[in-house]
Design a protein around this motif. Structure first.
Motif, PDB file in Angstrom:
ATOM      1  N   LYS A  54     -12.883  -0.577   2.411  1.00  0.00           N
ATOM      2  CA  LYS A  54     -14.017  -0.087   1.625  1.00  0.00           C
ATOM      3  C   LYS A  54     -13.525   0.764   0.457  1.00  0.00           C
ATOM      4  O   LYS A  54     -13.992   0.611  -0.678  1.00  0.00           O
ATOM      5  CB  LYS A  54     -14.952   0.716   2.522  1.00  0.00           C
ATOM      6  N   THR A  55     -12.572   1.638   0.718  1.00  0.00           N
ATOM      7  CA  THR A  55     -12.008   2.484  -0.341  1.00  0.00           C
ATOM      8  C   THR A  55     -11.323   1.624  -1.395  1.00  0.00           C
ATOM      9  O   THR A  55     -11.487   1.846  -2.601  1.00  0.00           O
ATOM     10  CB  THR A  55     -11.006   3.494   0.254  1.00  0.00           C
ATOM     11  N   ARG A  56     -10.575   0.637  -0.929  1.00  0.00           N
ATOM     12  CA  ARG A  56      -9.875  -0.256  -1.856  1.00  0.00           C
ATOM     13  C   ARG A  56     -10.881  -1.010  -2.728  1.00  0.00           C
ATOM     14  O   ARG A  56     -10.668  -1.178  -3.935  1.00  0.00           O
ATOM     15  CB  ARG A  56      -9.001  -1.239  -1.063  1.00  0.00           C
ATOM     16  N   SER A  57     -11.972  -1.435  -2.141  1.00  0.00           N
ATOM     17  CA  SER A  57     -13.006  -2.151  -2.909  1.00  0.00           C
ATOM     18  C   SER A  57     -13.617  -1.251  -3.971  1.00  0.00           C
ATOM     19  O   SER A  57     -13.889  -1.689  -5.095  1.00  0.00           O
ATOM     20  CB  SER A  57     -14.105  -2.663  -1.978  1.00  0.00           C
ATOM     21  N   SER A  58     -13.838   0.022  -3.599  1.00  0.00           N
ATOM     22  CA  SER A  58     -14.408   0.951  -4.586  1.00  0.00           C
ATOM     23  C   SER A  58     -13.413   1.236  -5.712  1.00  0.00           C
ATOM     24  O   SER A  58     -13.811   1.498  -6.852  1.00  0.00           O
ATOM     25  CB  SER A  58     -14.854   2.246  -3.912  1.00  0.00           C
ATOM     26  N   LEU A  59     -12.128   1.160  -5.399  1.00  0.00           N
ATOM     27  CA  LEU A  59     -11.106   1.371  -6.439  1.00  0.00           C
ATOM     28  C   LEU A  59     -11.139   0.258  -7.483  1.00  0.00           C
ATOM     29  O   LEU A  59     -10.861   0.494  -8.659  1.00  0.00           O
ATOM     30  CB  LEU A  59      -9.709   1.442  -5.815  1.00  0.00           C
ATOM     31  N   LEU A  60     -11.480  -0.926  -7.038  1.00  0.00           N
ATOM     32  CA  LEU A  60     -11.521  -2.052  -7.969  1.00  0.00           C
ATOM     33  C   LEU A  60     -12.622  -1.894  -9.007  1.00  0.00           C
ATOM     34  O   LEU A  60     -12.570  -2.500 -10.076  1.00  0.00           O
ATOM     35  CB  LEU A  60     -11.713  -3.366  -7.205  1.00  0.00           C
ATOM     36  N   GLU A  61     -13.591  -1.056  -8.715  1.00  0.00           N
ATOM     37  CA  GLU A  61     -14.688  -0.818  -9.646  1.00  0.00           C
ATOM     38  C   GLU A  61     -14.319   0.185 -10.746  1.00  0.00           C
ATOM     39  O   GLU A  61     -15.026   0.303 -11.741  1.00  0.00           O
ATOM     40  CB  GLU A  61     -15.929  -0.348  -8.893  1.00  0.00           C
ATOM     41  N   LEU A  62     -13.210   0.905 -10.529  1.00  0.00           N
ATOM     42  CA  LEU A  62     -12.783   1.865 -11.546  1.00  0.00           C
ATOM     43  C   LEU A  62     -12.313   1.125 -12.791  1.00  0.00           C
ATOM     44  O   LEU A  62     -11.647   0.098 -12.719  1.00  0.00           O
ATOM     45  CB  LEU A  62     -11.659   2.756 -11.007  1.00  0.00           C
ATOM     46  N   THR A  63     -12.655   1.677 -13.931  1.00  0.00           N
ATOM     47  CA  THR A  63     -12.262   1.028 -15.188  1.00  0.00           C
ATOM     48  C   THR A  63     -11.044   1.703 -15.810  1.00  0.00           C
ATOM     49  O   THR A  63     -10.280   1.066 -16.536  1.00  0.00           O
ATOM     50  CB  THR A  63     -13.428   1.059 -16.200  1.00  0.00           C
ATOM     51  N   ASP A  64     -10.870   2.971 -15.523  1.00  0.00           N
ATOM     52  CA  ASP A  64      -9.741   3.722 -16.074  1.00  0.00           C
ATOM     53  C   ASP A  64      -8.496   3.440 -15.228  1.00  0.00           C
ATOM     54  O   ASP A  64      -8.470   3.687 -14.026  1.00  0.00           O
ATOM     55  CB  ASP A  64     -10.075   5.215 -16.069  1.00  0.00           C
ATOM     56  N   LEU A  65      -7.469   2.921 -15.859  1.00  0.00           N
ATOM     57  CA  LEU A  65      -6.245   2.546 -15.162  1.00  0.00           C
ATOM     58  C   LEU A  65      -5.550   3.755 -14.521  1.00  0.00           C
ATOM     59  O   LEU A  65      -5.043   3.665 -13.403  1.00  0.00           O
ATOM     60  CB  LEU A  65      -5.291   1.834 -16.124  1.00  0.00           C
ATOM     61  N   LEU A  66      -5.554   4.876 -15.203  1.00  0.00           N
ATOM     62  CA  LEU A  66      -4.899   6.078 -14.684  1.00  0.00           C
ATOM     63  C   LEU A  66      -5.600   6.596 -13.421  1.00  0.00           C
ATOM     64  O   LEU A  66      -4.951   6.927 -12.427  1.00  0.00           O
ATOM     65  CB  LEU A  66      -4.861   7.175 -15.755  1.00  0.00           C
ATOM     66  N   SER A  67      -6.923   6.637 -13.453  1.00  0.00           N
ATOM     67  CA  SER A  67      -7.660   7.104 -12.267  1.00  0.00           C
ATOM     68  C   SER A  67      -7.516   6.101 -11.122  1.00  0.00           C
ATOM     69  O   SER A  67      -7.455   6.495  -9.953  1.00  0.00           O
ATOM     70  CB  SER A  67      -9.136   7.349 -12.594  1.00  0.00           C
ATOM     71  N   MET A  68      -7.421   4.822 -11.450  1.00  0.00           N
ATOM     72  CA  MET A  68      -7.216   3.794 -10.425  1.00  0.00           C
ATOM     73  C   MET A  68      -5.853   3.994  -9.766  1.00  0.00           C
ATOM     74  O   MET A  68      -5.717   3.920  -8.538  1.00  0.00           O
ATOM     75  CB  MET A  68      -7.311   2.393 -11.030  1.00  0.00           C
ATOM     76  N   LYS A  69      -4.850   4.276 -10.579  1.00  0.00           N
ATOM     77  CA  LYS A  69      -3.504   4.489 -10.063  1.00  0.00           C
ATOM     78  C   LYS A  69      -3.464   5.717  -9.155  1.00  0.00           C
ATOM     79  O   LYS A  69      -2.867   5.675  -8.070  1.00  0.00           O
ATOM     80  CB  LYS A  69      -2.531   4.652 -11.235  1.00  0.00           C
ATOM     81  N   GLU A  70      -4.101   6.811  -9.564  1.00  0.00           N
ATOM     82  CA  GLU A  70      -4.139   8.034  -8.754  1.00  0.00           C
ATOM     83  C   GLU A  70      -4.892   7.790  -7.439  1.00  0.00           C
ATOM     84  O   GLU A  70      -4.471   8.240  -6.376  1.00  0.00           O
ATOM     85  CB  GLU A  70      -4.791   9.179  -9.527  1.00  0.00           C
ATOM     86  N   ALA A  71      -5.982   7.053  -7.521  1.00  0.00           N
ATOM     87  CA  ALA A  71      -6.767   6.758  -6.320  1.00  0.00           C
ATOM     88  C   ALA A  71      -5.968   5.870  -5.361  1.00  0.00           C
ATOM     89  O   ALA A  71      -6.031   6.049  -4.134  1.00  0.00           O
ATOM     90  CB  ALA A  71      -8.082   6.091  -6.706  1.00  0.00           C
ATOM     91  N   LEU A  72      -5.209   4.928  -5.906  1.00  0.00           N
ATOM     92  CA  LEU A  72      -4.363   4.078  -5.058  1.00  0.00           C
ATOM     93  C   LEU A  72      -3.264   4.891  -4.381  1.00  0.00           C
ATOM     94  O   LEU A  72      -2.938   4.662  -3.216  1.00  0.00           O
ATOM     95  CB  LEU A  72      -3.744   2.948  -5.887  1.00  0.00           C
ATOM     96  N   LYS A  73      -2.696   5.847  -5.110  1.00  0.00           N
ATOM     97  CA  LYS A  73      -1.678   6.717  -4.508  1.00  0.00           C
ATOM     98  C   LYS A  73      -2.286   7.510  -3.352  1.00  0.00           C
ATOM     99  O   LYS A  73      -1.668   7.662  -2.298  1.00  0.00           O
ATOM    100  CB  LYS A  73      -1.099   7.678  -5.553  1.00  0.00           C
ATOM    101  N   GLU A  74      -3.494   8.027  -3.575  1.00  0.00           N
ATOM    102  CA  GLU A  74      -4.178   8.788  -2.526  1.00  0.00           C
ATOM    103  C   GLU A  74      -4.476   7.892  -1.318  1.00  0.00           C
ATOM    104  O   GLU A  74      -4.295   8.303  -0.166  1.00  0.00           O
ATOM    105  CB  GLU A  74      -5.482   9.391  -3.075  1.00  0.00           C
ATOM    106  N   LEU A  75      -4.896   6.672  -1.573  1.00  0.00           N
ATOM    107  CA  LEU A  75      -5.161   5.730  -0.488  1.00  0.00           C
ATOM    108  C   LEU A  75      -3.873   5.414   0.277  1.00  0.00           C
ATOM    109  O   LEU A  75      -3.875   5.361   1.520  1.00  0.00           O
ATOM    110  CB  LEU A  75      -5.783   4.441  -1.028  1.00  0.00           C
ATOM    111  N   ASP A  76      -2.783   5.230  -0.438  1.00  0.00           N
ATOM    112  CA  ASP A  76      -1.487   4.986   0.217  1.00  0.00           C
ATOM    113  C   ASP A  76      -1.091   6.155   1.110  1.00  0.00           C
ATOM    114  O   ASP A  76      -0.579   5.954   2.215  1.00  0.00           O
ATOM    115  CB  ASP A  76      -0.391   4.725  -0.826  1.00  0.00           C
ATOM    116  N   LYS A  77      -1.333   7.376   0.635  1.00  0.00           N
ATOM    117  CA  LYS A  77      -1.013   8.554   1.458  1.00  0.00           C
ATOM    118  C   LYS A  77      -1.831   8.533   2.751  1.00  0.00           C
ATOM    119  O   LYS A  77      -1.305   8.796   3.835  1.00  0.00           O
ATOM    120  CB  LYS A  77      -1.307   9.840   0.687  1.00  0.00           C
ATOM    121  N   LYS A  78      -3.125   8.216   2.624  1.00  0.00           N
ATOM    122  CA  LYS A  78      -3.994   8.179   3.800  1.00  0.00           C
ATOM    123  C   LYS A  78      -3.547   7.087   4.780  1.00  0.00           C
ATOM    124  O   LYS A  78      -3.515   7.306   5.996  1.00  0.00           O
ATOM    125  CB  LYS A  78      -5.446   7.920   3.388  1.00  0.00           C
TER     126      LYS A  78
END
Length: 92
Positions: free
Chosen positions: A7-31
């Motif tokens: 679900k989190t990964r799906s919501s990340l795909l909706e992000l348009t800003d590449l930098l915020s997407m990258k930060e969110a992916l890093k946070e998801l990887d940590k989790k």
């Protein structure tokens, strides 16, 4: 947890800003890494406990079998004594 991560990964795909997407992916990887670490640690603990309980279970089964044999022997002796008593009484 996999549903939550998906679900989190799906919501990340909706992000348009590449930098915020990258930060969110890093946070998801940590989790995900934290979850995997905790899961594997707990799984090892459970596996170790299962081995201990299995050993205790085997000991308990052996003890119960020995106890049953002991009780059976005591009953056999007691039955034999009662039969001897009846035989003596009938002979008199």
């Amino acid at each position: 947890m996999q549903k939550s991560f998906t679900k989190t990964r799906s919501s990340l795909l909706e992000l348009t800003d590449l930098l915020s997407m990258k930060e969110a992916l890093k946070e998801l990887d940590k989790k995900i890494n934290k979850f995997n670490y905790t899961y594997l640690k707990k799984r090892k603990e459970i596996d170790d406990l299962e081995i201990q309980y299995d050993a205790l279970n085997k000991k308990l089964i052996l003890w119960l079998l020995k106890y049953a044999v002991s009780c059976r022997e005591k009953l056999r002796i007691e039955n034999c004594n009662i039969e001897k008593k009846f035989i003596k009484e009938n002979l008199n």
